[in-house]
Enzyme design. Sequence first.
Site, PDB file in Angstrom:
ATOM      1  N   SER A   1       9.495  -1.635  -3.815  1.00 27.00           N
ATOM      2  CA  SER A   1      10.055  -2.561  -2.839  1.00 27.00           C
ATOM      3  C   SER A   1       9.146  -3.763  -2.587  1.00 27.00           C
ATOM      4  O   SER A   1       7.980  -3.608  -2.198  1.00 27.00           O
ATOM      5  CB  SER A   1      10.285  -1.814  -1.516  1.00 27.00           C
ATOM      6  OG  SER A   1      10.557  -2.729  -0.479  1.00 27.00           O
ATOM      7  N   ASN A   2       9.689  -4.949  -2.794  1.00 30.96           N
ATOM      8  CA  ASN A   2       8.968  -6.174  -2.448  1.00 30.96           C
ATOM      9  C   ASN A   2       8.910  -6.337  -0.939  1.00 30.96           C
ATOM     10  O   ASN A   2       7.937  -6.827  -0.379  1.00 30.96           O
ATOM     11  CB  ASN A   2       9.663  -7.392  -3.042  1.00 30.96           C
ATOM     12  CG  ASN A   2       9.778  -7.295  -4.551  1.00 30.96           C
ATOM     13  OD1 ASN A   2       8.781  -7.231  -5.234  1.00 30.96           O
ATOM     14  ND2 ASN A   2      11.011  -7.249  -5.046  1.00 30.96           N
TER      15      ASN A   2
END
Length: 324
Positions: A75-76
């Site tokens: 996840s960014n």
Amino acid sequence: MKTIPRLRFAHLPTPVEPLPRLSAALGGQLRLSVKRDDLTGLAMGGNKTRKLEFLLAEAQANGARTLITAGAIQSNHCRQTAAAAAKFGFGCILVLAGDQPGDVSGNLLLDHLLGAEIVWSGRVEREKVLQDTFQNAWAAGRRPYLIPYGGSNPTGAAAYAFAMQEMLQQVDPQPDWVVFASSSGGTQAGLVLGARLFGYTGKVLGISVDETSTVLQQRVAALAEATADLLGENLAFTPQEILVNAGYLGGGYGVLGDPEREAIRMFARSEGLMLDPVYTGRAAAGLVDLVRKNYFSAGQSILFWHTGGAPALFADRYDELGTV
Ligand SMILES: *Cc1c(COP(=O)(O)O)cnc(C)c1O
């Protein structure tokens, strides 16, 4: 319009750059450009930086001391939340989906560097683990503040209404199309709201990364309305007016297929531009396919809104991108 609290740490305005070699590679009938939200700053940039300017301001106003959010392993959003927490002195707990992998690479490596505590959801539903983690942190006196998946509530989405305003001040004439990766819907909700508020008359096309168009159109319309409400504007949005293309879901979330591989290489080799394997690679693959199918009219201008994500290129699971 109401003003809502905001911290200022994103590198704004992000540049808009022409993509002449990519335009030529795609037949030369369209004028492509890119809005570089991969350059927003905060631990390697991306669209979540803009949202976090508003979310962090709200967390501070609530007297929070710990940020909690959730996402996929790469996840960014989680990586950027961990960076924002570090920068503003919050604790950070990330609930990541699934089991702890054998390798620590890409965004997960950065989460560790940034000092985030990680809770693996294992087989339990991530949303339940998130709620439990929040309750535990609350009981322990850590004053948690919950940031929803993707930072996509009205507070986070508001950032993209202002991002639309920013783009309109940079680009004249307006692009005919704005095309980008859409997932939790906050970016698209903000952009369609910004279009309404600041007079963008072109089309806002979200390429879905992992949702059917029905689900995403409903989510974006509801969120755009709620975001308008937060800003003191009474505006209605219907799912039918939200443009979503869900024709490029491929093998599912995070699964790299031939279209993504081709698009990532094409952007890299024609413009020196790095896309990511999960979001922008998929959106660009959709864009390339739509161009080839003559979805756009000759002479039109298309602004590809780069939403970041390149750290995932360095995740072990995408090693194969390094082979010719
Ligand atoms: C989160 C993310 C998106 C999707 O944005 P949403 O607001 O969740 O729709 C697109 N690209 C990248 C790189 C992201 O990290």
